[in-house]
Design a protein around this motif. Sequence first.
Motif, PDB file in Angstrom:
ATOM      1  N   ALA A 162    -120.451 -38.323   1.562  1.00  0.00           N
ATOM      2  CA  ALA A 162    -120.959 -39.606   1.077  1.00  0.00           C
ATOM      3  C   ALA A 162    -120.287 -39.998  -0.236  1.00  0.00           C
ATOM      4  N   LEU A 163    -120.044 -39.031  -1.120  1.00  0.00           N
ATOM      5  CA  LEU A 163    -119.386 -39.321  -2.394  1.00  0.00           C
ATOM      6  C   LEU A 163    -117.917 -39.688  -2.178  1.00  0.00           C
ATOM      7  N   ILE A 164    -117.270 -39.041  -1.217  1.00  0.00           N
ATOM      8  CA  ILE A 164    -115.877 -39.389  -0.898  1.00  0.00           C
ATOM      9  C   ILE A 164    -115.786 -40.829  -0.406  1.00  0.00           C
ATOM     10  N   ARG A 165    -116.755 -41.244   0.416  1.00  0.00           N
ATOM     11  CA  ARG A 165    -116.743 -42.619   0.931  1.00  0.00           C
ATOM     12  C   ARG A 165    -117.029 -43.638  -0.165  1.00  0.00           C
ATOM     13  N   LEU A 166    -117.678 -43.206  -1.248  1.00  0.00           N
ATOM     14  CA  LEU A 166    -117.974 -44.102  -2.364  1.00  0.00           C
ATOM     15  C   LEU A 166    -116.764 -44.293  -3.272  1.00  0.00           C
ATOM     16  N   ALA A 167    -115.837 -43.321  -3.262  1.00  0.00           N
ATOM     17  CA  ALA A 167    -114.695 -43.356  -4.176  1.00  0.00           C
ATOM     18  C   ALA A 167    -113.753 -44.500  -3.843  1.00  0.00           C
ATOM     19  N   CYS A 168    -113.171 -45.083  -4.900  1.00  0.00           N
ATOM     20  CA  CYS A 168    -112.238 -46.198  -4.731  1.00  0.00           C
ATOM     21  C   CYS A 168    -110.784 -45.749  -4.813  1.00  0.00           C
ATOM     22  N   GLY A 169    -110.535 -44.589  -5.365  1.00  0.00           N
ATOM     23  CA  GLY A 169    -109.164 -44.113  -5.508  1.00  0.00           C
ATOM     24  C   GLY A 169    -108.696 -43.333  -4.289  1.00  0.00           C
ATOM     25  N   ASP A 170    -107.588 -42.619  -4.460  1.00  0.00           N
ATOM     26  CA  ASP A 170    -107.008 -41.825  -3.383  1.00  0.00           C
ATOM     27  C   ASP A 170    -107.828 -40.540  -3.212  1.00  0.00           C
ATOM     28  N   THR A 171    -108.390 -40.357  -2.029  1.00  0.00           N
ATOM     29  CA  THR A 171    -109.237 -39.182  -1.763  1.00  0.00           C
ATOM     30  C   THR A 171    -108.615 -38.275  -0.708  1.00  0.00           C
ATOM     31  N   HIS A 172    -107.330 -38.460  -0.426  1.00  0.00           N
ATOM     32  CA  HIS A 172    -106.702 -37.681   0.649  1.00  0.00           C
ATOM     33  C   HIS A 172    -106.815 -36.178   0.401  1.00  0.00           C
ATOM     34  N   SER A 173    -106.541 -35.763  -0.845  1.00  0.00           N
ATOM     35  CA  SER A 173    -106.597 -34.327  -1.145  1.00  0.00           C
ATOM     36  C   SER A 173    -108.020 -33.795  -1.007  1.00  0.00           C
ATOM     37  N   ASN A 174    -109.003 -34.600  -1.410  1.00  0.00           N
ATOM     38  CA  ASN A 174    -110.401 -34.191  -1.270  1.00  0.00           C
ATOM     39  C   ASN A 174    -110.797 -34.056   0.198  1.00  0.00           C
ATOM     40  N   GLU A 175    -110.346 -35.019   1.007  1.00  0.00           N
ATOM     41  CA  GLU A 175    -110.661 -34.974   2.434  1.00  0.00           C
ATOM     42  C   GLU A 175    -110.014 -33.760   3.091  1.00  0.00           C
ATOM     43  N   LEU A 176    -108.766 -33.465   2.698  1.00  0.00           N
ATOM     44  CA  LEU A 176    -108.077 -32.306   3.259  1.00  0.00           C
ATOM     45  C   LEU A 176    -108.787 -31.022   2.865  1.00  0.00           C
ATOM     46  N   GLN A 177    -109.193 -30.952   1.598  1.00  0.00           N
ATOM     47  CA  GLN A 177    -109.884 -29.754   1.108  1.00  0.00           C
ATOM     48  C   GLN A 177    -111.185 -29.503   1.852  1.00  0.00           C
ATOM     49  N   ILE A 178    -111.994 -30.554   1.998  1.00  0.00           N
ATOM     50  CA  ILE A 178    -113.282 -30.378   2.665  1.00  0.00           C
ATOM     51  C   ILE A 178    -113.096 -30.083   4.151  1.00  0.00           C
ATOM     52  N   SER A 179    -112.033 -30.624   4.753  1.00  0.00           N
ATOM     53  CA  SER A 179    -111.777 -30.344   6.163  1.00  0.00           C
ATOM     54  C   SER A 179    -111.372 -28.886   6.370  1.00  0.00           C
ATOM     55  N   VAL A 180    -110.520 -28.387   5.483  1.00  0.00           N
ATOM     56  CA  VAL A 180    -110.069 -26.992   5.597  1.00  0.00           C
ATOM     57  C   VAL A 180    -111.227 -26.029   5.371  1.00  0.00           C
ATOM     58  N   ILE A 181    -111.986 -26.254   4.288  1.00  0.00           N
ATOM     59  CA  ILE A 181    -113.112 -25.375   3.990  1.00  0.00           C
ATOM     60  C   ILE A 181    -114.186 -25.506   5.067  1.00  0.00           C
ATOM     61  N   GLY A 182    -114.370 -26.738   5.564  1.00  0.00           N
ATOM     62  CA  GLY A 182    -115.330 -26.939   6.636  1.00  0.00           C
ATOM     63  C   GLY A 182    -114.936 -26.183   7.891  1.00  0.00           C
ATOM     64  N   ALA A 183    -113.653 -26.152   8.181  1.00  0.00           N
ATOM     65  CA  ALA A 183    -113.181 -25.410   9.350  1.00  0.00           C
ATOM     66  C   ALA A 183    -113.469 -23.917   9.204  1.00  0.00           C
ATOM     67  N   VAL A 184    -113.295 -23.403   7.984  1.00  0.00           N
ATOM     68  CA  VAL A 184    -113.553 -21.978   7.741  1.00  0.00           C
ATOM     69  C   VAL A 184    -115.032 -21.654   7.890  1.00  0.00           C
ATOM     70  N   PHE A 185    -115.897 -22.486   7.288  1.00  0.00           N
ATOM     71  CA  PHE A 185    -117.326 -22.206   7.291  1.00  0.00           C
ATOM     72  C   PHE A 185    -118.042 -22.698   8.546  1.00  0.00           C
ATOM     73  N   LEU A 186    -117.399 -23.577   9.326  1.00  0.00           N
ATOM     74  CA  LEU A 186    -118.085 -24.173  10.477  1.00  0.00           C
ATOM     75  C   LEU A 186    -117.415 -23.829  11.806  1.00  0.00           C
ATOM     76  N   MET A 187    -116.158 -24.228  11.975  1.00  0.00           N
ATOM     77  CA  MET A 187    -115.493 -24.010  13.252  1.00  0.00           C
ATOM     78  C   MET A 187    -115.282 -22.520  13.532  1.00  0.00           C
ATOM     79  N   GLY A 188    -114.917 -21.768  12.493  1.00  0.00           N
ATOM     80  CA  GLY A 188    -114.734 -20.321  12.669  1.00  0.00           C
ATOM     81  C   GLY A 188    -116.003 -19.627  13.142  1.00  0.00           C
ATOM     82  N   PRO A 189    -117.126 -19.816  12.432  1.00  0.00           N
ATOM     83  CA  PRO A 189    -118.383 -19.210  12.892  1.00  0.00           C
ATOM     84  C   PRO A 189    -118.811 -19.649  14.281  1.00  0.00           C
ATOM     85  N   VAL A 190    -118.617 -20.940  14.619  1.00  0.00           N
ATOM     86  CA  VAL A 190    -119.000 -21.409  15.953  1.00  0.00           C
ATOM     87  C   VAL A 190    -118.230 -20.653  17.034  1.00  0.00           C
TER      88      VAL A 190
END
Length: 295
Positions: A164-192
Amino acid sequence: MHVNDTIPDGFILLGFSDNPRLEMTLFVAVAVFYTVTLVGNTTIILLFHLDPHLHTAMYFFLTHLSILDLCFTTSCLPQMLVHLWGPGKTMSYLGCAIQLYIFLGLGAAECVLLLVVAFDRCVAVSSLVWVSGVFGTLVRSPTAMKLPFCRNHQVDAFVCEVPALIRLACGDTHSNELQISVIGAVFLMGPVLLIAISYGHIARAVLAIQSHEGRSKAFRTCSSHLAVVLLFYCSVTAVYIQPRSHFSQKGGKFLTLFYTVVTPTLNPLIYTLRNKDTKGALKRLFGKDKISSLD
């Protein structure tokens, strides 16, 4: 859209402010679920400490799951209830930051704990669960709170969380999106994936049971466990893997309700309160007649 170059005073968590009737309905539903979560998980924690019969590795982990669920829901649901009840939906920058740190840490810890429960119940790995939670929040939270937020500070969500905070940001959030996707894959897709492998082995063992009644009972138990686990992981994954996706933006608020409200309520009911060991502990503690309704 304008970017605020200074730290904002606070945020406005919109929720479903455009639909007051829906918000009142959700207030009642969330209040009921939160009450059940508090009562169910507190009961499990007390039973584990009071009944020596439950002093096993399995119930050690289930007690940790109850503690996590209590803390996880309490980090966001009281604030959610206040915002659903009335028109005031503001949250200070500090309050949002604190909630984000706690919410992410406990959420990451629960992802790992559910994986541990599915595979092994060794007490020695419990510290790994809490360390993983600290790691998850330290990596994601600081960068999210330093984003260049738009001046309206209107967060289209119920709680302060990274997508939700990423969607609120007005600047470039590409690095933030990549970071959360990678960490999300580790904590979510891996365990699944690992949980699916674990339940595959369980299914093979169940099929080897000769008794039809025994197989049916085992499948009912395993299917209910797996349904709750998938509900948690899939709803979180849909929100976190691609935070700016159309699906995450439109359905994110409803999905947030699943992993913050529904699954913490179902965990004690599915994992613990329905099994015979816990029923026996309740009968020993309160008397058989008072707990007969659980049978």
